[in-house]
Design a protein around this motif. Structure first.
Motif, PDB file in Angstrom:
ATOM      1  N   THR A  28       2.278  -5.355  -2.857  1.00 29.18           N
ATOM      2  CA  THR A  28       0.969  -5.324  -3.312  1.00 29.18           C
ATOM      3  C   THR A  28       0.219  -4.156  -3.159  1.00 29.18           C
ATOM      4  OG1 THR A  28       0.464  -6.504  -1.166  1.00 29.18           O
ATOM      5  CG2 THR A  28       0.827  -7.873  -2.909  1.00 29.18           C
ATOM      6  N   ASN A  29      -0.737  -3.742  -3.955  1.00 27.93           N
ATOM      7  CA  ASN A  29      -1.539  -2.680  -3.808  1.00 27.93           C
ATOM      8  C   ASN A  29      -0.668  -1.271  -3.567  1.00 27.93           C
ATOM      9  OD1 ASN A  29      -3.924  -4.234  -3.711  1.00 27.93           O
ATOM     10  ND2 ASN A  29      -3.478  -4.708  -1.819  1.00 27.93           N
ATOM     11  N   THR A  43      -0.532 -10.512 -10.704  1.00 27.99           N
ATOM     12  CA  THR A  43      -1.943 -10.645 -10.632  1.00 27.99           C
ATOM     13  C   THR A  43      -2.743  -9.326 -10.470  1.00 27.99           C
ATOM     14  OG1 THR A  43      -1.887 -13.050  -9.701  1.00 27.99           O
ATOM     15  CG2 THR A  43      -4.126 -11.842  -9.616  1.00 27.99           C
ATOM     16  N   GLY A  44      -3.377  -8.971 -11.405  1.00 27.26           N
ATOM     17  CA  GLY A  44      -4.319  -7.714 -11.300  1.00 27.26           C
ATOM     18  C   GLY A  44      -3.490  -6.509 -11.383  1.00 27.26           C
ATOM     19  N   ALA A  45      -2.225  -6.531 -11.912  1.00 28.51           N
ATOM     20  CA  ALA A  45      -1.381  -5.304 -12.156  1.00 28.51           C
ATOM     21  C   ALA A  45      -1.816  -4.615 -13.197  1.00 28.51           C
ATOM     22  CB  ALA A  45      -0.185  -5.575 -12.403  1.00 28.51           C
ATOM     23  N   ASN A  46      -1.839  -3.399 -13.188  1.00 23.15           N
ATOM     24  CA  ASN A  46      -2.393  -2.312 -13.967  1.00 23.15           C
ATOM     25  C   ASN A  46      -1.090  -1.665 -15.121  1.00 23.15           C
ATOM     26  OD1 ASN A  46      -3.807  -0.575 -16.011  1.00 23.15           O
ATOM     27  ND2 ASN A  46      -4.401   0.885 -14.350  1.00 23.15           N
ATOM     28  N   ASP A 105       0.829  -1.176  -0.092  1.00 22.16           N
ATOM     29  CA  ASP A 105      -0.091   0.003   0.008  1.00 22.16           C
ATOM     30  C   ASP A 105       0.657   1.213  -0.120  1.00 22.16           C
ATOM     31  OD1 ASP A 105      -2.650  -1.148   0.039  1.00 22.16           O
ATOM     32  OD2 ASP A 105      -2.286  -1.731   2.106  1.00 22.16           O
ATOM     33  N   ALA A 142       1.116  -8.083  -6.773  1.00 23.09           N
ATOM     34  CA  ALA A 142      -0.157  -8.252  -6.959  1.00 23.09           C
ATOM     35  C   ALA A 142      -1.001  -6.888  -7.001  1.00 23.09           C
ATOM     36  CB  ALA A 142      -0.829  -9.142  -6.303  1.00 23.09           C
ATOM     37  N   ASN A 143      -1.741  -6.500  -8.054  1.00 20.91           N
ATOM     38  CA  ASN A 143      -2.793  -5.362  -7.639  1.00 20.91           C
ATOM     39  C   ASN A 143      -1.866  -4.007  -7.805  1.00 20.91           C
ATOM     40  OD1 ASN A 143      -5.185  -6.877  -7.677  1.00 20.91           O
ATOM     41  ND2 ASN A 143      -4.568  -7.296  -5.675  1.00 20.91           N
ATOM     42  N   SER A 144      -0.673  -4.184  -8.238  1.00 25.45           N
ATOM     43  CA  SER A 144       0.064  -2.894  -8.468  1.00 25.45           C
ATOM     44  C   SER A 144      -0.368  -2.023  -9.719  1.00 25.45           C
ATOM     45  CB  SER A 144       1.614  -3.064  -8.472  1.00 25.45           C
ATOM     46  OG  SER A 144       1.879  -4.176  -9.477  1.00 25.45           O
ATOM     47  N   ASN A 145      -0.078  -0.843  -9.584  1.00 27.84           N
ATOM     48  CA  ASN A 145      -0.493   0.073 -10.622  1.00 27.84           C
ATOM     49  C   ASN A 145       0.725   0.872 -11.199  1.00 27.84           C
ATOM     50  OD1 ASN A 145      -1.903   2.022 -12.171  1.00 27.84           O
ATOM     51  ND2 ASN A 145      -3.172   2.722 -10.647  1.00 27.84           N
ATOM     52  N   GLU A 185      -5.150 -11.643 -14.908  1.00 25.80           N
ATOM     53  CA  GLU A 185      -6.044 -10.550 -14.971  1.00 25.80           C
ATOM     54  C   GLU A 185      -5.111  -9.193 -14.873  1.00 25.80           C
ATOM     55  OE1 GLU A 185      -8.678 -10.848 -11.744  1.00 25.80           O
ATOM     56  OE2 GLU A 185      -9.638 -12.761 -12.190  1.00 25.80           O
TER      57      GLU A 185
END
Length: 208
Positions: free
Chosen positions: A56-57, A96-99, A37, A76-79, A117
């Motif tokens: 993550t995040n 996973t879920g990275a943008n 975060d 995971a879920n990094s932007n 994803e």
């Protein structure tokens, strides 16, 4: 705390929810750092090495990340929206879920990564050898895979509208349940006999 201009290596550190935006963090070695975060917006990470880090995040929007190495990291879920990642590498990372929307990925590489994803629209993998990449459920619309070689990869349930596969060797890739009506995206690609049989099976044709 990380102070701008200090290039001290970080090891076994915890930076939970820390704002590291707009800082000069170039050529820093990060080892076993827990940076969940956190924010690295518009920071310079060029030439840095991240090993066994959990991020993550975490936000890397518009970061300067040329020639950065990520090894064995959980991202995971990094932007990465708008980040510059030219020449950077991701090896054995969970993304996973990275943008990666609008990220500049010229010369960037992914090896043995979980990319489920992930958002990688219009990314270019042209002429690359892709090893151990799990793209299940990824958004790969417009991606360029021309003349790429897939080895132990998965494109199962990935979105591939307008993706280019001419000359790509897909024999080492799990294509999932691609219907023959959607098989036009694979025009010019090399597939195995079993993959061709699966595609024909989608039309109700049995190959004996």
């Amino acid at each position: 705390m990380i102070k701008q201009g200090e290039h001290t290596d970080l090891e076994n550190a915890s930076l939970i929810s820390v704002d590291c935006s707009n800082q000069d963090l170039a050529a820093v070695n990060w080892k076993r750092v827990n940076a969940v975060d956190c924010q690295f917006r518009s920071s310079d990470l060029s030439g840095s090495v991240f090993t066994h880090c959990k991020m993550t995040n975490t936000g890397f929007e518009a970061a300067e990340g040329c020639d950065v190495k990520f090894d064995l990291c959980n991202l995971a879920n990094s932007n990465w929206r708008g980040a510059s990642l030219s020449g950077s590498s991701f090896t054995e990372c969970k993304l996973t879920g990275a943008n990666f929307s609008e990220a500049r990925l010229l010369g960037a590489s992914f090896q043995h990564c979980i990319l489920r994803e992930v958002f990688l629209r219009n990314a270019s993998f042209r002429k690359q050898t892709l090893e151990g990449l799990d793209f299940e459920g990824a958004d790969l619309d417009g991606a360029d895979f021309r003349n790429a070689i897939f080895d132990d990869c998965s494109l199962r349930s990935a979105s591939l509208r307008l993706a280019k596969f001419s000359g790509a060797d897909l024999r080492g890739c799990d294509l999932g349940q691609i219907q023959l009506s959607d098989a036009g995206i694979l025009k010019g690609a090399i597939v195995s006999k079993s993959q061709a049989t699966d595609l024909l099976g989608g039309l109700g044709i049995s190959v004996l």
